[in-house]
Design a protein around this motif. Structure first.
Motif, PDB file in Angstrom:
ATOM      1  N   LYS A   5      47.167 -18.940  37.403  1.00 50.40           N
ATOM      2  CA  LYS A   5      46.046 -19.830  37.071  1.00 50.40           C
ATOM      3  C   LYS A   5      46.497 -21.285  37.042  1.00 50.40           C
ATOM      4  O   LYS A   5      45.748 -22.181  37.440  1.00 50.40           O
ATOM      5  CB  LYS A   5      45.438 -19.433  35.722  1.00 50.40           C
ATOM      6  CG  LYS A   5      44.567 -18.205  35.858  1.00 50.40           C
ATOM      7  CD  LYS A   5      43.817 -17.904  34.577  1.00 50.40           C
ATOM      8  CE  LYS A   5      42.970 -16.667  34.770  1.00 50.40           C
ATOM      9  NZ  LYS A   5      42.965 -15.820  33.563  1.00 50.40           N
ATOM     10  N   ILE A   6      47.720 -21.530  36.575  1.00 56.62           N
ATOM     11  CA  ILE A   6      48.241 -22.903  36.507  1.00 56.62           C
ATOM     12  C   ILE A   6      48.398 -23.472  37.924  1.00 56.62           C
ATOM     13  O   ILE A   6      48.037 -24.613  38.187  1.00 56.62           O
ATOM     14  CB  ILE A   6      49.575 -22.925  35.729  1.00 56.62           C
ATOM     15  CG1 ILE A   6      49.283 -22.660  34.246  1.00 56.62           C
ATOM     16  CG2 ILE A   6      50.315 -24.246  35.919  1.00 56.62           C
ATOM     17  CD1 ILE A   6      50.497 -22.318  33.434  1.00 56.62           C
ATOM     18  N   TYR A   7      48.920 -22.650  38.832  1.00 60.54           N
ATOM     19  CA  TYR A   7      49.069 -23.094  40.232  1.00 60.54           C
ATOM     20  C   TYR A   7      47.699 -23.334  40.868  1.00 60.54           C
ATOM     21  O   TYR A   7      47.493 -24.318  41.565  1.00 60.54           O
ATOM     22  CB  TYR A   7      49.886 -22.076  41.045  1.00 60.54           C
ATOM     23  CG  TYR A   7      51.385 -22.300  40.927  1.00 60.54           C
ATOM     24  CD1 TYR A   7      52.109 -21.745  39.872  1.00 60.54           C
ATOM     25  CD2 TYR A   7      52.071 -23.087  41.855  1.00 60.54           C
ATOM     26  CE1 TYR A   7      53.471 -21.970  39.744  1.00 60.54           C
ATOM     27  CE2 TYR A   7      53.437 -23.312  41.735  1.00 60.54           C
ATOM     28  CZ  TYR A   7      54.135 -22.748  40.682  1.00 60.54           C
ATOM     29  OH  TYR A   7      55.485 -22.970  40.550  1.00 60.54           O
ATOM     30  N   GLN A   8      46.771 -22.411  40.599  1.00 59.19           N
ATOM     31  CA  GLN A   8      45.431 -22.564  41.180  1.00 59.19           C
ATOM     32  C   GLN A   8      44.738 -23.818  40.670  1.00 59.19           C
ATOM     33  O   GLN A   8      44.126 -24.559  41.440  1.00 59.19           O
ATOM     34  CB  GLN A   8      44.571 -21.342  40.854  1.00 59.19           C
ATOM     35  CG  GLN A   8      44.765 -20.222  41.870  1.00 59.19           C
ATOM     36  CD  GLN A   8      44.257 -18.880  41.351  1.00 59.19           C
ATOM     37  OE1 GLN A   8      43.660 -18.792  40.279  1.00 59.19           O
ATOM     38  NE2 GLN A   8      44.535 -17.838  42.120  1.00 59.19           N
ATOM     39  N   ALA A   9      44.893 -24.063  39.360  1.00 64.52           N
ATOM     40  CA  ALA A   9      44.215 -25.215  38.755  1.00 64.52           C
ATOM     41  C   ALA A   9      44.733 -26.515  39.366  1.00 64.52           C
ATOM     42  O   ALA A   9      43.963 -27.430  39.669  1.00 64.52           O
ATOM     43  CB  ALA A   9      44.421 -25.208  37.236  1.00 64.52           C
ATOM     44  N   LYS A  10      46.044 -26.585  39.549  1.00 60.59           N
ATOM     45  CA  LYS A  10      46.635 -27.797  40.123  1.00 60.59           C
ATOM     46  C   LYS A  10      46.151 -27.972  41.584  1.00 60.59           C
ATOM     47  O   LYS A  10      45.811 -29.086  42.003  1.00 60.59           O
ATOM     48  CB  LYS A  10      48.152 -27.689  40.048  1.00 60.59           C
ATOM     49  CG  LYS A  10      48.935 -28.615  40.951  1.00 60.59           C
ATOM     50  CD  LYS A  10      49.071 -30.020  40.395  1.00 60.59           C
ATOM     51  CE  LYS A  10      50.077 -30.826  41.220  1.00 60.59           C
ATOM     52  NZ  LYS A  10      49.754 -32.235  41.266  1.00 60.59           N
ATOM     53  N   ALA A  11      46.094 -26.852  42.329  1.00 59.59           N
ATOM     54  CA  ALA A  11      45.637 -26.930  43.717  1.00 59.59           C
ATOM     55  C   ALA A  11      44.193 -27.412  43.766  1.00 59.59           C
ATOM     56  O   ALA A  11      43.829 -28.247  44.593  1.00 59.59           O
ATOM     57  CB  ALA A  11      45.777 -25.570  44.395  1.00 59.59           C
ATOM     58  N   GLU A  12      43.378 -26.903  42.836  1.00 59.30           N
ATOM     59  CA  GLU A  12      41.974 -27.311  42.813  1.00 59.30           C
ATOM     60  C   GLU A  12      41.830 -28.780  42.465  1.00 59.30           C
ATOM     61  O   GLU A  12      41.017 -29.492  43.058  1.00 59.30           O
ATOM     62  CB  GLU A  12      41.186 -26.453  41.810  1.00 59.30           C
ATOM     63  CG  GLU A  12      40.669 -25.179  42.459  1.00 59.30           C
ATOM     64  CD  GLU A  12      40.302 -24.097  41.441  1.00 59.30           C
ATOM     65  OE1 GLU A  12      39.879 -24.436  40.318  1.00 59.30           O
ATOM     66  OE2 GLU A  12      40.466 -22.912  41.794  1.00 59.30           O
TER      67      GLU A  12
END
Lengths: 524, 458
Positions: free
Chosen positions: A333-340
Motif C-alpha cells: 500500500k505504501i508503494y502504491q500510494a507513492k506511485a499514485e
C-alpha cells in the motif's frame, strides 16, 4: 470482449492484454504479393484477430505455387492468387474482414500511391529494390508503417521502415524492481521503523520483508560511513556480512533474499542513459502537433527535474518476498500510494502543458498517464532511416566490422548478395540460376555485380565468398516453404509489436541464414 | 504415382536445392534430380504433438518434400487452440487433434500421406518409434520430451571403443515456444547432447512452499494455490480435482477470492486462476511458425544433406528487438540416457526380481516398477496383465540365464522415476556385467550389434 473471443484469444491475451487485442482488431493490413512468405505472415495475423486484411497480387496460380504455398491447392490452378489466398485466410477467422485486389504491387506503387494511405501497416514481400524505395517514400509520407519481408532460397530478410515508433509498454524481461532502497521516502522509512530487526519472536524475525531489512541496515551503514552507501566491492561484501550478522538462523529466507538483493541499495541515484536520451530529445519541445507520447515525455522531464528530484515517478509494484501477510500488504500500500501521488503530480503537469500548447486539457486520459508513469523507466523509441538513405550511404564502419566478424560474415554477405540479385534482375529480367544450363555464367555475372554493390557501399577491395555466390545461384530465386514460413513468422511477430505498441520491434535488418541458423540483425 | 513431370514443376524451388551441387552442404550430400523422390520413398518422419507447433510442422514438412508422415497426440481440440492451431476450426472442437490435423493437411497437399495416432506416447511399443528416420518434437512438457528422448536413445548402440554406431542414431529435432520466445535444436544421440544432457536448460516449475500458502499468503497466486492444493482436498474428500471441469475451476476461483479478501490481497481473477492451476504457457501463432519452420528446415537438411545443419541449439527472442543465438552445447559423456549405459555389476546368481529391486535402490537410477527387455525380448512386463502373467515365471530365474549366459550386455528397463516431485515414465539403458564367471569368458563377446534393430538411415 465477447466470452467466446476471450476463450479463443486466451493464450495471447495473457501476453498483450485486452488493450493490445483492441489495437489488433482496429488495424488494417495490406499485403503485397501473396507467395508463401506473405501468405504465412498474414495467416499468423488473421489467427490473432487483426481487423482487416487486403491481399494484393496480380498473378495467377501456377503449378510451382502448389509446392510451397499451403493456402493454394489443385483447385486454385490458373485462378487469381490473391483471390485464392484471401479465401483460405477468411476460413481461419470470420471476425477478420478479408479483401483482395488483383493487381500487381508495382503497378499500384507507380500508378496509385494513394491506395496505401488508408492502412495501418503495409507488409511488402518479395519486392525488388526499385519498387521498394518508392513504396517506402509513399508510406512515410502518409504515416503508414512498412514491414519488408523477403525469402530467397536459404536466406531472406525482414526489416521495418517508419519515421518513429514510441513504446510505453516495452515489457523487458529483466528489469530491476523500482524499490528506491537507496533513497526511501518518508512514509517508507516510517513504516520500516515500526519493525524492530532485533525482534526476539523468531516468526516475526524470519518474516520481516527484505525491503525493511535493507532499509534498516543501509541506515546503520550510512551512519558509520560518513553518510555514504556501499560502493566498492569490498564495501558491498562488508555490507552483506552486516546483513548476515543480523540473522538468527542460517535458514532465514528473508535474510537470504536481503543478501541477494543487497546490490539494490547501491544502485546509483540517477536515470538510465536511455531515459536521459529520451527526455533530452528535441521532440520534447512540444507543440499542438506533438503526439501524446511526447507530451507525456515533456511532463516526465519536468517531473524528474522538480518533484522527482532526479527520479521518474515510482512504478508502484512490489515483487513477492518472504513476509508476514500484513507486513507485505502494508508495504504494498505504501508503494502504491507513492506511485499514485507521483502520478497525480504528472497528471497536473500534463494538463498544464496541454493548455499551454492549445489543446484540450482533458484530451489525454488518466489511464494513459497512469500507464505511462508505471512504465516511465522503460520507455523506448525506435527510429528508422529511409531505406534509400541506408542503401545509398550505409554505415561503412559497421559494414566493415560485420565483414571481418566470423559470426556476421554469412549474414552481411547475404545482405550484399540480395541487393546484387535485384540488380541482376534489373539487367537480365530474371533471377540468377533459373536455368540449369546458365548457372556457371550466372555465377560470374552475379559475382561481378556483387563487387559493384560492395564498391558502391564503400567497401572497395572487399570480396565475398565464392561459395555464397554459388549458393545464391543454386537457389534459382526459389521460395522454400520452410524459409518463407520463418520469414513470414518473423514479419508477423514484428507486425504485432508495431500494432499493439508493446514490446520492442526489430531495430535493423534481420538477415536469415538458413545454412547454420546464425541469423543476425545488421544495423546500417 | 503422379505424373512425375508435373510433380517436378510443382516442387521446382525445393528441387533446385536438392539437385544442384554446392560447397556449403552437409556430409554425404548427393545432389540429383531424383533426390526428392528418393527421400520420399525412404524417409519416414514422426511428428510428436499436433498442437501449436505440430500443426505448423505438418504443413512445413509436407511442403518440404516429405510425403510420409505420422503424427501422435492424445489431446482433443479446444477453443483456446484456435488462435494459433490453424488446421482446426470451431466445429472441430472436441475431436482428436492428430486426426483432424492429418486430414486437413492431406486435403490441401496432394500426394502427402499422414497417419494420425490418437493416443499417449507411452501407449506405443518402443519399436513403433524405431520405424522412423527422424522424430520431430512439437511439445510443451518436459516429461514428454524426456520420454521420447529416452526412447530414441535406446536404439543407440556403441562399438567396442564406446563410439556411437552411426546407423543406430535416431535423429530428433525439438522445438519449444513461450510467448515471443522459442528454441529449436537438433539432437543426434551419441553425437550431440541429448535432452537429458542439457536438462538444466529448462528452469524448474515455480512451486510455492506450503507454509506460505497456508500461513502467509501475499500474492493472488498464493490464494489460488491454497484453494487448489489445500482447500479442495479438505472439502472434497476423495474427489480428485479436474482442471478441465469448469465447475471445479469456478469453485477454486471463488475460494481463492474469499481468501484474498480475508488477507487484503488484490488481483485474483478467473483468468489468473486458470493460468496458475493449469500452468498455462502463453502462446501465439507467429512464434510457433518461426520455431516450426526452423525445425522442418533442419529435418530436410538432416535427411538430404542439402545444407549444413544447426549445431546444435538455436534460441529466438523477440521480446526486446529480435535476437537469434546459436549455442553449440557438448554431450555429457556419462549421461544416463544417451551414454553407453549405466554399468551394473551383478552376481551370476542374481534373479530377475532381485535385479528389479536393485534398480529401484540404485542411487543414480531409482527406477521403480521396471519392465525389463533384453535384445527385443520381454523378460518381465508390469503390464498389460496378460504379458505380466506370461513373463511372471521369469522373476525367480537368474538374470544371467535369461540373458543367454553372456558375460555382459545391454538391457533396457522402463519404469517410473520421480522428477520435481512428480512421477514420470522413464526408460533407462543399463550395461549388465556378471561377476563370478569362469576365467576367460569376461573378455569375450562384449557389445555386438543388436540383430532385432535394423539400421534406420540408408
Amino acid at each position: 470482449m465477447a466470452a467466446e473471443s476471450k476463450t479463443k484469444y486466451d493464450r495471447q491475451l495473457r501476453i498483450w492484454g485486452e488493450q493490445g487485442q483492441e489495437a489488433l482488431e482496429k488495424a488494417s493490413i495490406c499485403l503485397l504479393n501473396c507467395g508463401p512468405t506473405g501468405s504465412e505472415a498474414l495467416k499468423n495475423l488473421v489467427l490473432g484477430g487483426v481487423g482487416s486484411i487486403t491481399v494484393v497480387d496480380g498473378t495467377k496460380v501456377e503449378k510451382h505455387d502448389l509446392g510451397n504455398n499451403f493456402m493454394l491447392d489443385e483447385a486454385s490452378l490458373l485462378q487469381s492468387k490473391a483471390k485464392c489466398v484471401c479465401a483460405f485466410l477468411q476460413e481461419l477467422n470470420d471476425a477478420v474482414k478479408a479483401k483482395f485486389v488483383e493487381a500487381s504491387p508495382e503497378a499500384l506503387i507507380e500508378g496509385n500511391p494513394l491506395f496505401f494511405s488508408s492502412f495501418t501497416l503495409v507488409i511488402a514481400t518479395q519486392l525488388l529494390e526499385t519498387s521498394l524505395l518508392k513504396l517506402d517514400k509513399i508510406c512515410r509520407q502518409s504515416n503508414v508503417k512498412l514491414l519488408v519481408a523477403r525469402s530467397y532460397g536459404l536466406t531472406g530478410l525482414v526489416r521495418i521502415s517508419l519515421k518513429e515508433h514510441t513504446v510505453v509498454e516495452s515489457k523487458p524481461e529483466h528489469f530491476v524492481d523500482d524499490l528506491r532502497l537507496q533513497s526511501p521516502w518518508p512514509e517508507l522509512k516510517e513504516f520500516a521503523k515500526t519493525i524492530d530487526l532485533n525482534e526476539k519472536d523468531p516468526i516475526i524475525h524470519k518474516h520481516t520483508p527484505y525491503v525493511v531489512v535493507l532499509i534498516h541496515i543501509a541506515e546503520k551503514w550510512v551512519d558509520t560511513h560518513g553518510g555514504c552507501l556501499p560502493t566498492t566491492r569490498q564495501e558491498k561484501k562488508e555490507f552483506k556480512d552486516l546483513i548476515k550478522a543480523h540473522m538468527l538462523d542460517i535458514d532465514e529466507e528473508n535474510y537470504k533474499e536481503a543478501i541477494e538483493s543487497s546490490y539494490k541499495v547501491s544502485i546509483p541515484h540517477e536515470i538510465s542513459s536511455q531515459l536521459h536520451q529520451i527526455i533530452n530529445d528535441s521532440a520534447v519541445e512540444v507543440n499542438s502537433a506533438s503526439s501524446d507520447f511526447w507530451i507525456l515525455v515533456a511532463a516526465l522531464k519536468e517531473f524528474i527535474e522538480n518533484e522527482g528530484a532526479g527520479e521518474p515517478p515510482l512504478e508502484g509494484s512490489l515483487p513477492d518476498m518472504t513476509s508476514l501477510t500484513e507486513f507485505y500488504v502494508s508495504l504494498q500500500k505504501i508503494y502504491q500510494a507513492k506511485a499514485e501521488s507521483d502520478c497525480r503530480v504528472m497528471e497536473h503537469r500534463v494538463r498544464t502543458i496541454l493548455k499551454r500548447i492549445g489543446r484540450e486539457p482533458d484530451s489525454i486520459s488518466k489511464s494513459f498517464i497512469k500507464n505511462f508513469c508505471r512504465n516511465a523507466r522503460k520507455l523506448t523509441i525506435c527510429r528508422y532511416r529511409p531505406i534509400e538513405d541506408e542503401l545509398s550511404s550505409p554505415s561503412v564502419s559497421e559494414l566493415q566490422k560485420y565483414m571481418t566478424d566470423e559470426e556476421y560474415s554469412f549474414s552481411v554477405s547475404f545482405y550484399i548478395l540480395l541487393r546484387a540479385v535485384d540488380r541482376f534482375v534489373a539487367n537480365y529480367n530474371r533471377f540468377p540460376g533459373v536455368f540449369d544450363n546458365e548457372i556457371d555464367d550466372d555465377i560470374s555475372r552475379l559475382k561481378t555485380i556483387a563487387v559493384g554493390v560492395l564498391g558502391d557501399s564503400g567497401l572497395h577491395g572487399s570480396t565475398l565468398s565464392d561459395d555464397l555466390v554459388n549458393e545464391m545461384c543454386r537457389f534459382g530465386g526459389g521460395e522454400i516453404h520452410a524459409v518463407a514460413a520463418f520469414i513470414g513468422g518473423v514479419a508477423s511477430q514484428e507486425a504485432i509489436k508495431l500494432i499493439t505498441n508493446q514490446f520492442v520491434p526489430l531495430s535493423g535488418t534481420l538477415v536469415f541464414n538458413g545454412i547454420d541458423q546464425k541469423s543476425q540483425v545488421l544495423a546500417l | 504415382m503422379e505424373n512425375s513431370f508435373a510433380e517436378q514443376g510443382r516442387w521446382r524451388d525445393i528441387d533446385n536445392l536438392l539437385s544442384r551441387p554446392g560447397n556449403i552442404v552437409g556430409p554425404g550430400f548427393e545432389p540429383s534430380p531424383q533426390l526428392r523422390q528418393e527421400i520420399g520413398e525412404f524417409a519416414r518422419v514422426l511428428v510428436v504433438g499436433a498442437g501449436g507447433l505440430g500443426c505448423e510442422l505438418l504443413k512445413d514438412l509436407a511442403l518440404s518434400g516429405f510425403p510420409n508422415i505420422d503424427v501422435i497426440d492424445m489431446d482433443t481440440i479446444e477453443i483456446s487452440n484456435l488462435n494459433r492451431q490453424f488446421l482446426f476450426r470451431l466445429q472441430d472442437v472436441g475431436k482428436s487433434k492428430a486426426e483432424v490435423a492429418a486430414k486437413r493437411v492431406m486435403e490441401r497437399v496432394s500426394g502427402v500421406n499422414i497417419t494420425p495416432h490418437f493416443c499417449r506416447i507411452e501407449d506405443k511399443e518402443i519399436n513403433f518409434y524405431n520405424d522412423f528416420n527422424i522424430i520431430v518434437l512439437g511439445l510443451d512438457s518436459i516429461e514428454a520430451r524426456s520420454y521420447i528422448n529416452s526412447v530414441a536413445c535406446t536404439f543407440l548402440e556403441f562399438d567396442s571403443e564406446d563410439n556411437p554406431i552411426p546407423e543406430t542414431i535416431k535423429a530428433m529435432v525439438d522445438g519449444g515456444t513461450e510467448g515471443f520466445k522459442g528454441h529449436a535444436r537438433v539432437i543426434l544421440p551419441g553425437m550431440t547432447p541429448c535432452f537429458e544432457c542439457t536438462i538444466w536448460l529448462f528452469p524448474p516449475q515455480v512451486k510455492y512452499p506450503l507454509c506460505t500458502l497456508a500461513e502467509t499468503p501475499r500474492t493472488p497466486a498464493h490464494c489460488i494455490e491454497y484453494a487448489h492444493l489445500i482447500k479442495w482436498s479438505e472439502v472434497h474428500s476423495g474427489k480428485a480435482f479436474d482442471p478441465d471441469d469448469p465447475e471445479h475451476m469456478q469453485w477454486v476461483y471463488t475460494q481463492a477470492l474469499k481468501r484474498a479478501e480475508l488477507f487484503g490481497i488484490a488481483g485474483v481473477t478467473y483468468s489468473l486462476t486458470q493460468g496458475v492451476v493449469k500452468n498455462i504457457i502463453p502462446a501465439i501463432a507467429s512464434t510457433n511458425a518461426i520455431i516450426s519452420a526452423t525445425c522442418a528446415l533442419e529435418a530436410l537438411k538432416l535427411v538430404s544433406g542439402c545444407s549444413k545443419t544447426l549445431s546444435n541449439y538455436m534460441t529466438y527472442n523477440g521480446v526486446v528487438g529480435t535476437h537469434i543465438k546459436v549455442a553449440d552445447f557438448v554431450r555429457e559423456t556419462d549421461c544416463l540416457v544417451c551414454g553407453p549405459g549405466t554399468l551394473i555389476d551383478l552376481d551370476i546368481s542374481t534373479t530377475l526380481s532381485q535385479f528389479i529391486e536393485i534398480l529401484g535402490q540404485h542411487p543414480k537410477l531409482l527406477v521403480m516398477k521396471s519392465s525389463i527387455t533384453h535384445r527385443g525380448t520381454n523378460l518381465y512386463m508390469q503390464s498389460p496383465p496378460i504379458l505380466e502373467e506370461m513373463t511372471r515365471p521369469n522373476l525367480h530365474l537368474p538374470l544371467h540365464e535369461l540373458m543367454g549366459g553372456v558375460p555382459d550386455d545391454t538391457i533396457h528397463a522402463s519404469g517410473m522415476a520421480v522428477r520435481d516431485g512428480k512421477k514420470t515414465s522413464c526408460l533407462r539403458k543399463l550395461r549388465v556385467k556378471f561377476k563370478g564367471l569362469p576365467d576367460g569368458t569376461t573378455e569375450m563377446g562384449t557389445t555386438s550389434v543388436c540383430k532385432e534393430l535394423e539400421p534406420d538411415l540408408n
